[in-house]
Design a protein around this motif. Sequence first.
Motif, PDB file in Angstrom:
ATOM      1  N   GLU A  39       0.801  -1.215   0.000  1.00  0.00           N
ATOM      2  CA  GLU A  39       0.000   0.000   0.000  1.00  0.00           C
ATOM      3  C   GLU A  39       0.841   1.277   0.000  1.00  0.00           C
ATOM      4  OE1 GLU A  39       0.436  -1.367   4.312  1.00  0.00           O
ATOM      5  OE2 GLU A  39       0.120  -2.254   2.323  1.00  0.00           O
ATOM      6  N   ARG A  40       2.153   1.156   0.207  1.00  0.00           N
ATOM      7  CA  ARG A  40       3.031   2.326   0.191  1.00  0.00           C
ATOM      8  C   ARG A  40       4.002   2.289  -1.000  1.00  0.00           C
ATOM      9  NH1 ARG A  40       4.315   4.055   6.463  1.00  0.00           N
ATOM     10  NH2 ARG A  40       2.253   3.572   7.289  1.00  0.00           N
ATOM     11  N   SER A  41       3.623   1.586  -2.033  1.00  0.00           N
ATOM     12  CA  SER A  41       4.458   1.506  -3.236  1.00  0.00           C
ATOM     13  C   SER A  41       4.467   2.835  -3.981  1.00  0.00           C
ATOM     14  CB  SER A  41       3.949   0.410  -4.175  1.00  0.00           C
ATOM     15  OG  SER A  41       4.102  -0.869  -3.606  1.00  0.00           O
ATOM     16  N   SER A  42       5.547   3.076  -4.684  1.00  0.00           N
ATOM     17  CA  SER A  42       5.669   4.216  -5.598  1.00  0.00           C
ATOM     18  C   SER A  42       6.016   3.675  -6.981  1.00  0.00           C
ATOM     19  CB  SER A  42       6.755   5.189  -5.125  1.00  0.00           C
ATOM     20  OG  SER A  42       6.433   5.734  -3.850  1.00  0.00           O
ATOM     21  N   TYR A  43       5.652   4.433  -8.007  1.00  0.00           N
ATOM     22  CA  TYR A  43       5.805   3.951  -9.371  1.00  0.00           C
ATOM     23  C   TYR A  43       6.609   4.973 -10.178  1.00  0.00           C
ATOM     24  CZ  TYR A  43       2.119   0.982  -7.611  1.00  0.00           C
ATOM     25  OH  TYR A  43       1.403   0.107  -6.834  1.00  0.00           O
ATOM     26  N   VAL A  44       7.757   4.531 -10.682  1.00  0.00           N
ATOM     27  CA  VAL A  44       8.696   5.409 -11.377  1.00  0.00           C
ATOM     28  C   VAL A  44       8.517   5.221 -12.878  1.00  0.00           C
ATOM     29  CG1 VAL A  44      11.124   6.019 -11.682  1.00  0.00           C
ATOM     30  CG2 VAL A  44      10.315   5.209  -9.454  1.00  0.00           C
ATOM     31  N   ARG A  45       8.196   6.297 -13.561  1.00  0.00           N
ATOM     32  CA  ARG A  45       7.938   6.221 -14.998  1.00  0.00           C
ATOM     33  C   ARG A  45       9.216   5.905 -15.763  1.00  0.00           C
ATOM     34  NH1 ARG A  45       3.726  11.280 -16.031  1.00  0.00           N
ATOM     35  NH2 ARG A  45       2.343  10.796 -14.264  1.00  0.00           N
ATOM     36  N   THR A  46       9.082   5.002 -16.725  1.00  0.00           N
ATOM     37  CA  THR A  46      10.237   4.600 -17.531  1.00  0.00           C
ATOM     38  C   THR A  46       9.734   4.006 -18.834  1.00  0.00           C
ATOM     39  OG1 THR A  46      12.320   3.350 -17.490  1.00  0.00           O
ATOM     40  CG2 THR A  46      10.394   2.269 -16.550  1.00  0.00           C
ATOM     41  N   SER A  47      10.635   3.537 -19.648  1.00  0.00           N
ATOM     42  CA  SER A  47      10.260   2.893 -20.902  1.00  0.00           C
ATOM     43  C   SER A  47      11.297   1.846 -21.243  1.00  0.00           C
ATOM     44  CB  SER A  47      10.133   3.912 -22.038  1.00  0.00           C
ATOM     45  OG  SER A  47      11.375   4.554 -22.268  1.00  0.00           O
ATOM     46  N   PHE A  88      10.267  -3.928 -13.961  1.00  0.00           N
ATOM     47  CA  PHE A  88       9.489  -3.191 -14.960  1.00  0.00           C
ATOM     48  C   PHE A  88       8.089  -3.766 -15.093  1.00  0.00           C
ATOM     49  CE2 PHE A  88       8.255  -2.588 -19.481  1.00  0.00           C
ATOM     50  CZ  PHE A  88       8.194  -1.203 -19.489  1.00  0.00           C
ATOM     51  N   LEU A  89       7.096  -2.860 -15.040  1.00  0.00           N
ATOM     52  CA  LEU A  89       5.698  -3.241 -15.223  1.00  0.00           C
ATOM     53  C   LEU A  89       5.134  -2.447 -16.394  1.00  0.00           C
ATOM     54  CD1 LEU A  89       3.134  -4.733 -14.139  1.00  0.00           C
ATOM     55  CD2 LEU A  89       2.684  -2.659 -12.793  1.00  0.00           C
ATOM     56  N   PRO A  90       4.843  -3.094 -17.530  1.00  0.00           N
ATOM     57  CA  PRO A  90       4.262  -2.354 -18.659  1.00  0.00           C
ATOM     58  C   PRO A  90       2.892  -1.799 -18.276  1.00  0.00           C
ATOM     59  CG  PRO A  90       5.033  -4.533 -19.325  1.00  0.00           C
ATOM     60  CD  PRO A  90       5.043  -4.514 -17.840  1.00  0.00           C
ATOM     61  N   THR A  91       2.595  -0.583 -18.709  1.00  0.00           N
ATOM     62  CA  THR A  91       1.300   0.023 -18.433  1.00  0.00           C
ATOM     63  C   THR A  91       0.401  -0.069 -19.658  1.00  0.00           C
ATOM     64  OG1 THR A  91       2.249   2.180 -19.003  1.00  0.00           O
ATOM     65  CG2 THR A  91       2.164   1.606 -16.679  1.00  0.00           C
ATOM     66  N   ARG A  92      -0.873   0.090 -19.399  1.00  0.00           N
ATOM     67  CA  ARG A  92      -1.841   0.045 -20.483  1.00  0.00           C
ATOM     68  C   ARG A  92      -1.758   1.322 -21.316  1.00  0.00           C
ATOM     69  NH1 ARG A  92      -6.762  -2.047 -16.556  1.00  0.00           N
ATOM     70  NH2 ARG A  92      -6.164  -4.255 -16.501  1.00  0.00           N
ATOM     71  N   ALA A  93      -2.482   1.326 -22.441  1.00  0.00           N
ATOM     72  CA  ALA A  93      -2.449   2.488 -23.330  1.00  0.00           C
ATOM     73  C   ALA A  93      -2.946   3.752 -22.644  1.00  0.00           C
ATOM     74  CB  ALA A  93      -3.295   2.197 -24.575  1.00  0.00           C
ATOM     75  N   ASP A  94      -3.854   3.600 -21.674  1.00  0.00           N
ATOM     76  CA  ASP A  94      -4.372   4.767 -20.956  1.00  0.00           C
ATOM     77  C   ASP A  94      -3.500   5.150 -19.770  1.00  0.00           C
ATOM     78  OD1 ASP A  94      -4.885   2.708 -19.210  1.00  0.00           O
ATOM     79  OD2 ASP A  94      -7.056   2.964 -19.197  1.00  0.00           O
ATOM     80  N   GLY A  95      -2.367   4.449 -19.587  1.00  0.00           N
ATOM     81  CA  GLY A  95      -1.446   4.762 -18.505  1.00  0.00           C
ATOM     82  C   GLY A  95      -1.755   4.056 -17.196  1.00  0.00           C
ATOM     83  N   ARG A  96      -2.863   3.326 -17.117  1.00  0.00           N
ATOM     84  CA  ARG A  96      -3.234   2.655 -15.876  1.00  0.00           C
ATOM     85  C   ARG A  96      -2.376   1.404 -15.654  1.00  0.00           C
ATOM     86  NH1 ARG A  96      -9.891   2.834 -15.642  1.00  0.00           N
ATOM     87  NH2 ARG A  96     -10.077   5.129 -15.712  1.00  0.00           N
ATOM     88  N   LEU A  97      -2.207   1.073 -14.393  1.00  0.00           N
ATOM     89  CA  LEU A  97      -1.432  -0.117 -14.053  1.00  0.00           C
ATOM     90  C   LEU A  97      -2.284  -1.363 -14.248  1.00  0.00           C
ATOM     91  CD1 LEU A  97       0.267   1.023 -10.709  1.00  0.00           C
ATOM     92  CD2 LEU A  97       1.250   1.046 -12.999  1.00  0.00           C
TER      93      LEU A  97
END
Length: 263
Positions: A69-77, A126-135
């Motif tokens: 519940e305290r995770s953070s998500y770092v944008r990457t590609s 790495f976790l790929p996100t959906r086209a709308d940016g949602r996890l």
Amino acid sequence: MSLRVKGFLFFIAAITLFQAGLGFWQWQRMGEKEAFLAGIAAAAKAPPRPLGEARLWDRVTVTGRFVHERSSYVRTSRPEPKPGVQAGRTLLGSGFGVFVMTPFITRLCGADGKCALINIYVNRGFLPTRADGRLPPFDRPTEPVTLTGFLRPTESAGFFPPHNDPQRQVWFFRSTDEMARLTGLPGAETLEQARVQYSRFIDLQAAPDAVDPPYGVEVEAFLAAIPNNHFQYALTWWGLALTNVVVLTFFLASRRRRGTSAV
């Protein structure tokens, strides 16, 4: 020779020596970086060390629980795999995504045998996100787990954008000290405390049978992600110094020809 010309020659000579010195310094840094990478590669082949005995960049093993519940998500590609090259697990999800940074409660034991519970961030990969940016949905184990990964220092933003925006929980760098303070982890009441308590994190090593995201890092990808551009930097500085020498040679030759012609 006029004072103005002497000043110009002195300036060019000083700049040339400075650039040549920077080239030699980068050459020395290249040797240091190669030794550093060799040390990491050796550590990757050695048995993982307990967290309490590990230094930065060692491979470590820890047992504990995730605090999802305290995770953070770092944008990457991630780039698309090159044609004809088989993609490893770490590249199965190419395109845009995030690094999943999750606090991990584990036991840290010192040389004196005393142990204490601590929190340390784990980059689950790495976790790929959906086209709308949602996890997308991904595994969030609640039971105790044992992890193996590389211990590395927290990241800091550079001089140029993009920059982290902690208040909006937008991350581009794995600044675990800022993440800890924002999420209210123990020992992170102030940024100064967080920088001591959360100055490092673990890059989770990919399990041999891992097929589902988030993908941990593999040793080859981990080493490739550490830049070693000192050879190019050395050539650049030496090239600039050589250019100065060539230009100065033409300048002096031109002045000599003009002086000869005047006679």
